[in-house]
Design an enzyme around this catalytic site. Structure first.
Site, PDB file in Angstrom:
ATOM      1  N   ILE A 130      16.795 -54.809-131.431  1.00 42.47           N
ATOM      2  CA  ILE A 130      17.371 -55.616-130.363  1.00 42.47           C
ATOM      3  C   ILE A 130      16.869 -57.051-130.394  1.00 42.47           C
ATOM      4  O   ILE A 130      17.638 -57.997-130.196  1.00 42.47           O
ATOM      5  CB  ILE A 130      17.055 -54.968-129.000  1.00 42.47           C
ATOM      6  CG1 ILE A 130      17.766 -53.618-128.906  1.00 42.47           C
ATOM      7  CG2 ILE A 130      17.462 -55.878-127.847  1.00 42.47           C
ATOM      8  CD1 ILE A 130      17.292 -52.769-127.756  1.00 42.47           C
ATOM      9  N   CYS A 182       3.733 -45.687-100.388  1.00 42.14           N
ATOM     10  CA  CYS A 182       3.538 -44.514 -99.544  1.00 42.14           C
ATOM     11  C   CYS A 182       4.885 -43.849 -99.326  1.00 42.14           C
ATOM     12  O   CYS A 182       5.860 -44.512 -98.946  1.00 42.14           O
ATOM     13  CB  CYS A 182       2.922 -44.925 -98.204  1.00 42.14           C
ATOM     14  SG  CYS A 182       2.826 -43.561 -97.014  1.00 42.14           S
ATOM     15  N   HIS A 204      15.105 -46.645-112.138  1.00 43.41           N
ATOM     16  CA  HIS A 204      14.057 -45.627-112.142  1.00 43.41           C
ATOM     17  C   HIS A 204      12.743 -46.129-111.564  1.00 43.41           C
ATOM     18  O   HIS A 204      11.699 -45.512-111.744  1.00 43.41           O
ATOM     19  CB  HIS A 204      13.849 -45.104-113.567  1.00 43.41           C
ATOM     20  CG  HIS A 204      15.066 -44.432-114.128  1.00 43.41           C
ATOM     21  ND1 HIS A 204      15.276 -44.247-115.473  1.00 43.41           N
ATOM     22  CD2 HIS A 204      16.155 -43.902-113.503  1.00 43.41           C
ATOM     23  CE1 HIS A 204      16.441 -43.635-115.655  1.00 43.41           C
ATOM     24  NE2 HIS A 204      16.985 -43.420-114.476  1.00 43.41           N
ATOM     25  N   CYS A 231      -1.077 -44.877 -92.880  1.00 41.64           N
ATOM     26  CA  CYS A 231      -0.562 -43.725 -92.138  1.00 41.64           C
ATOM     27  C   CYS A 231      -1.082 -42.390 -92.643  1.00 41.64           C
ATOM     28  O   CYS A 231      -0.790 -41.349 -92.040  1.00 41.64           O
ATOM     29  CB  CYS A 231       0.959 -43.734 -92.150  1.00 41.64           C
ATOM     30  SG  CYS A 231       1.690 -43.264 -93.734  1.00 41.64           S
ATOM     31  N   PHE A 270      10.358 -42.412-124.467  1.00 47.60           N
ATOM     32  CA  PHE A 270      10.047 -41.108-123.878  1.00 47.60           C
ATOM     33  C   PHE A 270      10.343 -39.945-124.806  1.00 47.60           C
ATOM     34  O   PHE A 270       9.644 -38.939-124.787  1.00 47.60           O
ATOM     35  CB  PHE A 270      10.833 -40.926-122.575  1.00 47.60           C
ATOM     36  CG  PHE A 270      10.390 -39.742-121.765  1.00 47.60           C
ATOM     37  CD1 PHE A 270       9.262 -39.808-120.972  1.00 47.60           C
ATOM     38  CD2 PHE A 270      11.090 -38.548-121.814  1.00 47.60           C
ATOM     39  CE1 PHE A 270       8.837 -38.705-120.235  1.00 47.60           C
ATOM     40  CE2 PHE A 270      10.682 -37.443-121.077  1.00 47.60           C
ATOM     41  CZ  PHE A 270       9.552 -37.533-120.284  1.00 47.60           C
ATOM     42  N   ARG A 271      11.386 -40.080-125.644  1.00 49.18           N
ATOM     43  CA  ARG A 271      11.905 -38.897-126.339  1.00 49.18           C
ATOM     44  C   ARG A 271      11.459 -38.723-127.782  1.00 49.18           C
ATOM     45  O   ARG A 271      11.765 -37.715-128.389  1.00 49.18           O
ATOM     46  CB  ARG A 271      13.444 -38.886-126.256  1.00 49.18           C
ATOM     47  CG  ARG A 271      13.913 -38.519-124.863  1.00 49.18           C
ATOM     48  CD  ARG A 271      15.413 -38.560-124.707  1.00 49.18           C
ATOM     49  NE  ARG A 271      15.765 -38.042-123.406  1.00 49.18           N
ATOM     50  CZ  ARG A 271      15.626 -38.720-122.276  1.00 49.18           C
ATOM     51  NH1 ARG A 271      15.165 -39.957-122.316  1.00 49.18           N
ATOM     52  NH2 ARG A 271      15.937 -38.177-121.118  1.00 49.18           N
ATOM     53  N   ILE A 314      10.548 -48.924-116.469  1.00 54.54           N
ATOM     54  CA  ILE A 314       9.644 -49.047-115.319  1.00 54.54           C
ATOM     55  C   ILE A 314       8.487 -49.990-115.628  1.00 54.54           C
ATOM     56  O   ILE A 314       7.521 -50.053-114.878  1.00 54.54           O
ATOM     57  CB  ILE A 314       9.085 -47.667-114.915  1.00 54.54           C
ATOM     58  CG1 ILE A 314       8.271 -47.046-116.075  1.00 54.54           C
ATOM     59  CG2 ILE A 314      10.223 -46.729-114.491  1.00 54.54           C
ATOM     60  CD1 ILE A 314       7.523 -45.772-115.688  1.00 54.54           C
ATOM     61  N   ASP A 315       8.595 -50.761-116.713  1.00 55.90           N
ATOM     62  CA  ASP A 315       7.446 -51.509-117.224  1.00 55.90           C
ATOM     63  C   ASP A 315       7.304 -52.927-116.683  1.00 55.90           C
ATOM     64  O   ASP A 315       6.357 -53.636-117.029  1.00 55.90           O
ATOM     65  CB  ASP A 315       7.481 -51.543-118.752  1.00 55.90           C
ATOM     66  CG  ASP A 315       8.820 -52.035-119.307  1.00 55.90           C
ATOM     67  OD1 ASP A 315       9.472 -52.885-118.672  1.00 55.90           O
ATOM     68  OD2 ASP A 315       9.221 -51.551-120.401  1.00 55.90           O
ATOM     69  N   THR A 366      10.061 -51.149-126.944  1.00 55.19           N
ATOM     70  CA  THR A 366       9.202 -50.572-127.973  1.00 55.19           C
ATOM     71  C   THR A 366       8.559 -51.642-128.847  1.00 55.19           C
ATOM     72  O   THR A 366       7.458 -51.459-129.359  1.00 55.19           O
ATOM     73  CB  THR A 366       9.981 -49.582-128.859  1.00 55.19           C
ATOM     74  OG1 THR A 366      11.172 -50.219-129.349  1.00 55.19           O
ATOM     75  CG2 THR A 366      10.373 -48.337-128.067  1.00 55.19           C
TER      76      THR A 366
END
Length: 239
Positions: A228, A119, A111, A147, A25-26, A93-94, A18
């Protein structure tokens, strides 16, 4: 405690990013609430859902495209460089742990990773810049050039099975550790949130650094409510 530890398992959540401007997310005002990820099964069933998923994906990417590693990420990288931490387990996921200097092998992404796509049929990697150009030109969700399969951001969506190999690697590190260090995670997302408890039950000390209380605070050896970045900067400087 950090200095005396032999093997540290780092476990990071949204709170470590952050400071970079990546929204968690929350929070009630989080842009994720206006651009919620599409559930996996709906993504598979509906081209319209895939179209909306990609629209939301690029909207969110634009919000934090200039995000850089925080002092927290750099502190983690220092612990890895010092040989204290074999790898960091992350719910994020960053890609900011890699941007801080860690290799892909030193980051266990439970995650997935939002900086590229794959794909779902053949596993081929697809770069987001190319996908975005095609999507904005046609308005159609991307398909694999190799594909013809469905292409999806390389993240784990709600309802999608977590890769067994990543979860196994995370579990092995947790059980090998004598110190499990939680950084910026609410510890409410499972099965990831089981890892601190398993490490603690196996004899590791549990340290939680987070701005808000977590369900495991009462079981931790040390709980620090705070930012942190400054805390890890001090730890890294003491190594």
């Amino acid at each position: 405690m950090i200095r005396e530890a032999g093997t540290i398992a780092g476990f990071t959540g949204a709170g470590i990013s952050t400071e970079s401007g990546v929204p968690d997310f929350r929070s009630a005002d989080s842009p994720w609430m206006q651009n919620k990820p599409i559930p996996f099964q709906l993504f598979l069933r509906s081209a319209e859902a895939r179209r909306e998923a990609w629209r939301r994906k690029f909207t969110m990417d634009d919000l934090y495209r200039h995000a850089a590693p925080t002092r927290g990420h750099l502190g983690i990288a220092a612990l890895v460089a010092a040989g204290k931490m074999p790898a960091v387990i992350t719910q994020n996921i960053d890609n900011l742990h890699q941007a801080s200097g860690l290799s892909d092998k030193q980051v266990i992404e439970l995650h997935g990773n939002g900086t590229y796509a794959t794909c779902l049929a053949c596993g081929r990697r697809h770069e987001l810049a190319e996908i975005r150009t095609r999507f904005e030109a046609s308005g159609e969700p991307p398909t694999c050039e190799a594909c013809g399969g469905i292409v999806k951001s390389a993240t784990i969506s709600f309802g999608q099975t977590m890769p067994e190999g990543r979860l196994r690697a995370a579990l092995e590190l947790a059980l090998a550790s004598d110190l499990f260090l939680v950084l910026g995670s609410s510890l409410v997302v499972y099965p990831a949130a089981t890892l601190p408890s398993l490490a603690k039950e196996n004899g590791a000390r549990l340290v939680i650094i987070n701005r808000e209380p977590t369900p495991l605070d009462e079981h931790a050896d040390i709980v620090i409510a705070g930012e942190i970045g400054p805390i890890l900067s001090r730890i890294a400087n003491d190594l």
